[in-house]
Scaffold this motif. Structure first.
Motif, mmCIF file in Angstrom:
data_model
loop_
_atom_site.group_PDB
_atom_site.id
_atom_site.type_symbol
_atom_site.label_atom_id
_atom_site.label_comp_id
_atom_site.label_asym_id
_atom_site.label_seq_id
_atom_site.Cartn_x
_atom_site.Cartn_y
_atom_site.Cartn_z
ATOM 1 N N ALA A 212 45.047 -175.488 21.013
ATOM 2 C CA ALA A 212 44.294 -176.855 20.506
ATOM 3 C C ALA A 212 44.588 -177.398 19.038
ATOM 4 O O ALA A 212 44.524 -178.566 19.043
ATOM 5 N N PHE A 213 44.671 -176.593 18.350
ATOM 6 C CA PHE A 213 44.940 -177.033 16.889
ATOM 7 C C PHE A 213 46.265 -177.552 16.625
ATOM 8 O O PHE A 213 46.501 -178.498 15.907
ATOM 9 N N VAL B 141 44.287 -186.082 26.231
ATOM 10 C CA VAL B 141 44.601 -184.779 26.667
ATOM 11 C C VAL B 141 46.161 -184.507 26.396
ATOM 12 O O VAL B 141 46.234 -183.323 25.725
ATOM 13 N N LYS C 63 48.096 -185.803 23.862
ATOM 14 C CA LYS C 63 48.184 -185.622 22.639
ATOM 15 C C LYS C 63 47.644 -184.177 21.995
ATOM 16 O O LYS C 63 48.346 -183.685 21.187
ATOM 17 N N ILE C 64 46.323 -184.044 22.377
ATOM 18 C CA ILE C 64 45.889 -182.703 21.809
ATOM 19 C C ILE C 64 46.516 -181.527 22.500
ATOM 20 O O ILE C 64 46.850 -180.504 21.698
ATOM 21 N N ALA C 65 46.901 -181.632 23.678
ATOM 22 C CA ALA C 65 47.488 -180.491 24.465
ATOM 23 C C ALA C 65 49.146 -179.961 23.787
ATOM 24 O O ALA C 65 49.580 -178.974 23.516
ATOM 25 N N PHE C 66 49.807 -181.132 23.696
ATOM 26 C CA PHE C 66 51.174 -181.032 23.257
ATOM 27 C C PHE C 66 51.302 -180.891 21.957
ATOM 28 O O PHE C 66 52.292 -180.190 21.434
ATOM 29 N N ASP C 67 50.575 -181.626 21.126
ATOM 30 C CA ASP C 67 50.933 -181.608 19.613
ATOM 31 C C ASP C 67 49.470 -181.289 18.808
ATOM 32 O O ASP C 67 49.631 -181.096 17.626
ATOM 33 N N GLY C 68 48.243 -180.889 19.431
ATOM 34 C CA GLY C 68 47.443 -180.538 18.880
ATOM 35 C C GLY C 68 46.498 -181.274 18.042
ATOM 36 O O GLY C 68 46.801 -182.658 18.042
ATOM 37 N N GLY D 43 49.249 -177.501 19.415
ATOM 38 C CA GLY D 43 49.716 -178.156 20.418
ATOM 39 C C GLY D 43 50.792 -176.934 20.888
ATOM 40 O O GLY D 43 51.154 -175.886 20.351
ATOM 41 N N LEU D 44 51.026 -177.342 22.191
ATOM 42 C CA LEU D 44 52.038 -176.138 22.955
ATOM 43 C C LEU D 44 53.333 -176.652 22.530
ATOM 44 O O LEU D 44 54.285 -175.558 22.831
ATOM 45 N N LEU E 171 58.788 -175.197 24.319
ATOM 46 C CA LEU E 171 57.291 -174.569 24.139
ATOM 47 C C LEU E 171 57.194 -173.803 22.982
ATOM 48 O O LEU E 171 58.430 -172.917 22.628
ATOM 49 N N LEU F 130 46.170 -175.305 29.498
ATOM 50 C CA LEU F 130 46.378 -176.581 29.792
ATOM 51 C C LEU F 130 45.694 -177.487 30.874
ATOM 52 O O LEU F 130 44.867 -178.414 30.649
ATOM 53 N N HIS G 178 54.460 -183.374 30.791
ATOM 54 C CA HIS G 178 53.839 -184.342 30.190
ATOM 55 C C HIS G 178 53.591 -185.364 31.147
ATOM 56 O O HIS G 178 52.254 -185.574 31.232
#
Lengths: 203, 203
Positions: free
Chosen positions: B194-195, A190, A192-197, B197-198, A151, A164, A94
């Motif tokens: 994307a929807f 970036v 927020k979207i990448a880690f939690d969608g 998260g990872l 993950l 990512l 992160h």
């Protein structure tokens, strides 16, 4: 210009320091392409003589090398920060993503040049080799996050890593300082979207 | 070659059909740059005469126009699919993202060319205008998803849209057919990350 023999040249700074020289060179490379830019073009744009440029660098290749290394050094430095080295792998990842976004915003023209390098010369191939090393280190971090169980299990970690940083690196295509977005806002979006969608969590 | 007067030429197909011609042209554009490619270069690579190329297209510009429109037409067609037009906006967005990934994989060289267009000619500016229209339509879909309450509230929808398609479009930088990933696997990974998260969901 005849500043080559002026007082500032005698002091060792013929009108431009290396930093401003690099900024202008990278700007012209983006406009005309690296191959399409001559030292003559650069001298004209800078309003100085070619020899004033050669005072700083021996060649156009060296301008390219210094420019892509500026981006690479900044990105590698992120991996050396304490927050990249201690704690849960997912938190370290992160941090690396957040700080990489900040570096992209801070060094936008230099990172843009780096990401467009295709390997047509020794300097470009060296830059690509350092990029691969960077990708490898980030890939290891993603793998660590997978092993610690942070993950999602239904996506391949190598693919996760590509997507990512695909999202992070897309900044060079659409981010312009005039948009008024701070690097903090972009890094926040970036991560927020990448880690939690992007989907609103069910409440 | 002297095939210009062969039987196939007399039937109207001098060795290559337009589709193969476009595939080769785009390949050479990627290798040498569009500006660095002459009709002579293309003829040599194809092993046909320049006039055999001119049989199909009046100019290099026309090869560029046909190539970028091939990518644009395929991407616009996704928005016309029934699944893009009915149901919750978040599900329609999911469909558009999934299918866009498939189009990128299927039409990789053409989409790559499209995404590298910088607006240096009328053809390029027309392509950029169509890209903006596409971005606008996708942006409207993201805004709809926000209004229906499906998107997280702490990220600006315009930024969401940029980052989402930044991730999708990154495919042109790293995806190679030889990687062995199917377009299904990539579309699945992109939409999951994307929807949702990872990060592994808390259980």
């Amino acid at each position: 210009m005849t500043d080559g023999t002026s007082r500032s040249a005698q002091r060792g700074r013929p009108g431009y320091d290396l930093d401003s020289l690099l900024h202008t060179a990278v700007k012209v490379f983006h406009e005309r392409g690296y191959d399409g830019t001559s030292m003559e073009d650069l001298a004209k744009r800078l309003g100085i003589t070619k020899s004033a440029i050669y005072y700083h660098v021996p060649s156009k290749q060296e301008l390219l090398r210094l420019s892509v290394n500026r981006a690479l050094d900044a990105l590698f430095a992120v991996l050396d920060e304490p927050e990249s080295g201690t704690g849960a792998a997912i938190d370290r990842l992160h941090h690396v993503v957040w700080r990489s976004v900040e570096v992209l915003v801070d060094e936008l023209p230099f990172v843009t040049l780096l990401l467009r390098v295709r390997g047509n010369s020794k300097v470009e191939r060296q830059a690509l080799a350092r990029r691969r090393e960077l990708d490898h280190l980030v890939g290891e971090l993603v793998a660590e996050a997978e092993h610690e169980g942070s993950l999602r299990l239904d996506v391949d970690p190598a693919l996760t890593s590509r997507l990512l940083f695909g999202m992070v690196n897309s900044l060079i295509e659409w981010y312009r300082p005039r948009h008024g977005l701070t690097k903090n806002e972009i890094a926040d979006a970036v991560t927020k979207i990448a880690f939690d969608g992007l989907r609103r969590p069910a409440t």
